[in-house]
Design an enzyme around this catalytic site. Structure first.
Site, PDB file in Angstrom:
ATOM      1  N   ASP A   1       0.791  -1.252   0.000  1.00  0.00           N
ATOM      2  CA  ASP A   1       0.000   0.000   0.000  1.00  0.00           C
ATOM      3  C   ASP A   1       0.818   1.294   0.000  1.00  0.00           C
ATOM      4  O   ASP A   1       0.442   2.265   0.677  1.00  0.00           O
ATOM      5  CB  ASP A   1      -0.975   0.001   1.190  1.00  0.00           C
ATOM      6  CG  ASP A   1      -1.962  -1.158   1.141  1.00  0.00           C
ATOM      7  OD1 ASP A   1      -1.886  -1.967   0.208  1.00  0.00           O
ATOM      8  OD2 ASP A   1      -2.798  -1.267   2.064  1.00  0.00           O
TER       9      ASP A   1
ATOM     10  N   GLU B   1      -4.591  -0.713  -1.376  1.00  0.00           N
ATOM     11  CA  GLU B   1      -5.916  -0.850  -0.757  1.00  0.00           C
ATOM     12  C   GLU B   1      -6.862   0.001  -1.583  1.00  0.00           C
ATOM     13  O   GLU B   1      -6.738   1.234  -1.614  1.00  0.00           O
ATOM     14  CB  GLU B   1      -5.885  -0.397   0.710  1.00  0.00           C
ATOM     15  CG  GLU B   1      -7.238  -0.612   1.407  1.00  0.00           C
ATOM     16  CD  GLU B   1      -7.212  -0.245   2.897  1.00  0.00           C
ATOM     17  OE1 GLU B   1      -6.115  -0.018   3.451  1.00  0.00           O
ATOM     18  OE2 GLU B   1      -8.300  -0.177   3.494  1.00  0.00           O
TER      19      GLU B   1
ATOM     20  N   LYS C   1      -6.589  -4.652  -3.230  1.00  0.00           N
ATOM     21  CA  LYS C   1      -7.243  -5.430  -2.178  1.00  0.00           C
ATOM     22  C   LYS C   1      -8.303  -4.594  -1.460  1.00  0.00           C
ATOM     23  O   LYS C   1      -8.082  -3.421  -1.177  1.00  0.00           O
ATOM     24  CB  LYS C   1      -6.190  -5.930  -1.176  1.00  0.00           C
ATOM     25  CG  LYS C   1      -5.406  -4.827  -0.473  1.00  0.00           C
ATOM     26  CD  LYS C   1      -4.284  -5.439   0.341  1.00  0.00           C
ATOM     27  CE  LYS C   1      -3.494  -4.435   1.138  1.00  0.00           C
ATOM     28  NZ  LYS C   1      -4.238  -3.658   2.109  1.00  0.00           N
TER      29      LYS C   1
ATOM     30  N   LYS D   1      -7.650  -5.008   4.763  1.00  0.00           N
ATOM     31  CA  LYS D   1      -6.343  -4.661   5.314  1.00  0.00           C
ATOM     32  C   LYS D   1      -5.334  -5.760   4.959  1.00  0.00           C
ATOM     33  O   LYS D   1      -4.205  -5.479   4.616  1.00  0.00           O
ATOM     34  CB  LYS D   1      -6.439  -4.446   6.829  1.00  0.00           C
ATOM     35  CG  LYS D   1      -7.440  -3.362   7.253  1.00  0.00           C
ATOM     36  CD  LYS D   1      -7.199  -2.039   6.555  1.00  0.00           C
ATOM     37  CE  LYS D   1      -8.204  -0.976   6.994  1.00  0.00           C
ATOM     38  NZ  LYS D   1      -8.158   0.228   6.125  1.00  0.00           N
TER      39      LYS D   1
ATOM     40  N   VAL E   1       3.171   0.292   4.241  1.00  0.00           N
ATOM     41  CA  VAL E   1       2.420   0.987   5.287  1.00  0.00           C
ATOM     42  C   VAL E   1       0.998   0.434   5.431  1.00  0.00           C
ATOM     43  O   VAL E   1       0.467  -0.117   4.485  1.00  0.00           O
ATOM     44  CB  VAL E   1       2.356   2.501   4.966  1.00  0.00           C
ATOM     45  CG1 VAL E   1       3.743   3.098   4.972  1.00  0.00           C
ATOM     46  CG2 VAL E   1       1.648   2.796   3.643  1.00  0.00           C
ATOM     47  N   THR E   2       0.405   0.674   6.623  1.00  0.00           N
ATOM     48  CA  THR E   2       1.080   1.061   7.845  1.00  0.00           C
ATOM     49  C   THR E   2       1.475  -0.206   8.591  1.00  0.00           C
ATOM     50  O   THR E   2       0.821  -1.230   8.456  1.00  0.00           O
ATOM     51  CB  THR E   2       0.187   1.949   8.762  1.00  0.00           C
ATOM     52  OG1 THR E   2      -0.991   1.206   9.131  1.00  0.00           O
ATOM     53  CG2 THR E   2      -0.242   3.224   8.055  1.00  0.00           C
TER      54      THR E   2
ATOM     55  N   CYS F   1      -2.128  -2.658   7.700  1.00  0.00           N
ATOM     56  CA  CYS F   1      -2.107  -3.570   6.547  1.00  0.00           C
ATOM     57  C   CYS F   1      -0.870  -4.457   6.498  1.00  0.00           C
ATOM     58  O   CYS F   1      -0.944  -5.598   6.037  1.00  0.00           O
ATOM     59  CB  CYS F   1      -2.279  -2.780   5.263  1.00  0.00           C
ATOM     60  SG  CYS F   1      -3.929  -2.065   5.140  1.00  0.00           S
TER      61      CYS F   1
ATOM     62  N   GLN G   1       8.502 -14.217  21.407  1.00  0.00           N
ATOM     63  CA  GLN G   1       8.179 -15.640  21.524  1.00  0.00           C
ATOM     64  C   GLN G   1       8.864 -16.457  20.420  1.00  0.00           C
ATOM     65  O   GLN G   1       8.263 -17.328  19.803  1.00  0.00           O
ATOM     66  CB  GLN G   1       6.659 -15.846  21.478  1.00  0.00           C
ATOM     67  CG  GLN G   1       5.905 -15.048  22.545  1.00  0.00           C
ATOM     68  CD  GLN G   1       4.415 -15.288  22.479  1.00  0.00           C
ATOM     69  OE1 GLN G   1       3.937 -16.336  22.889  1.00  0.00           O
ATOM     70  NE2 GLN G   1       3.685 -14.317  21.967  1.00  0.00           N
TER      71      GLN G   1
HETATM   72  N1  TIU Z   1      -2.672   0.230   4.314  1.00  0.00           N
HETATM   73  C1  TIU Z   1      -3.154   0.424   5.548  1.00  0.00           C
HETATM   74  O1  TIU Z   1      -2.464   0.251   6.529  1.00  0.00           O
HETATM   75  N2  TIU Z   1      -4.450   0.910   5.654  1.00  0.00           N
HETATM   76  C2  TIU Z   1      -4.901   1.685   6.676  1.00  0.00           C
HETATM   77  O2  TIU Z   1      -6.064   2.042   6.724  1.00  0.00           O
HETATM   78  N3  TIU Z   1      -3.971   2.041   7.619  1.00  0.00           N
HETATM   79  C3  TIU Z   1      -4.126   2.911   8.645  1.00  0.00           C
HETATM   80  O3  TIU Z   1      -3.214   2.999   9.452  1.00  0.00           O
HETATM   81  N4  TIU Z   1      -5.229   3.630   8.743  1.00  0.00           N
END
Ligand code: TIU
Length: 220
Positions: free
Chosen positions: A24, A72, A129, A132, A157-158, A162, A202
């Site tokens: 993303d 996304e 996609k 997430k 990210v993030t 995702c 772990q």
């Molecule tokens: N790609 C992804 O992480 N989608 C999000 O909505 N991330 C947020 O941190 N909001």
């Protein structure tokens, strides 16, 4: 087998069975006016990792290894967006609304494009996609199976949304997962730190983490 110095211990991978998944790195999250900023976030920390993600991409490109980019994004008619996802947050603008970079989080709109420095090259895969996680409602699983991939390096990210969701999906499917620590970012530094820690805890319950330069060196 090449070995990468990683946490919580060395990560080894069979050459020819490893792929890069960049999650993303699209304008919606990295630039002002997209989904990330509409949710109230400062996007600048995400923009700062673009050169590092590019180094990782270039390392995989030089080694002629498979690269998968995700975005996304939803269909223009939003039939793949659960109403609950659209309603969440109660912001002035939501998914499908018109923002400065076109309709927010919609496939085909300018905001849904990968950032210019990280566009996919011919031969690289782009997965759009609706969730997430990158395995949910996509052809990613089938694609990896047909290519005989067993090991995945993650960036993007993030970190805690995702990237972590996809890494957990991949881990449950049997993939050996390595996250490039400095090629991922969050709007919340404490969430990034916690995610790296929980992945490695772990004995590597979800996988491994290592710096980009260490990964790129091992690919050569
Ligand atoms: N790609 C992804 O992480 N989608 C999000 O909505 N991330 C947020 O941190 N909001």
């Amino acid at each position: 087998m090449p070995v990468i110095t990683a946490q919580p211990y060395e990560y080894s991978f069979p050459t020819g069975k490893i792929a890069l998944v960049v999650i993303d790195m699209q304008r919606d999250f990295v630039e002002e006016g997209g989904f990330g900023s509409v949710l109230g976030n400062d996007v600048r920390p995400l923009a700062a990792i673009v050169p590092t993600v590019r180094r990782l991409l270039d390392g995989f490109r030089a080694a002629k290894l498979p690269i998968i980019h995700t975005r996304e994004g939803h269909r223009p008619d939003l039939t793949d967006c659960p109403p609950s996802k659209r309603a969440r947050g109660k912001g002035a603008l939501g998914i499908g609304d018109k923002g400065p970079m076109g309709r927010i989080l919609i496939d085909g709109e300018p905001g849904n494009d990968l950032v210019p420095a990280l566009v996919a090259l011919p031969g690289e895969t782009v997965i759009v996609k609706p969730g997430k996680g990158a395995f949910y409602a996509t052809r990613l699983g089938h694609l990896l199976e047909t290519q005989g991939i067993s090991h995945l390096v993650f960036a993007g990210v993030t970190t805690e949304v995702c990237v972590q969701t996809t890494m957990r999906e991949a881990n449950d499917r049997g993939y050996e997962c390595l996250l490039a620590e400095d090629a991922t970012e969050s709007y919340f530094p404490e969430f990034k730190a916690a995610t790296l820690a929980m992945i490695r805890a772990q004995g590597g319950i979800v996988g491994w983490t290592a710096p980009t330069d260490t990964i790129v060196k091992a690919l050569r």
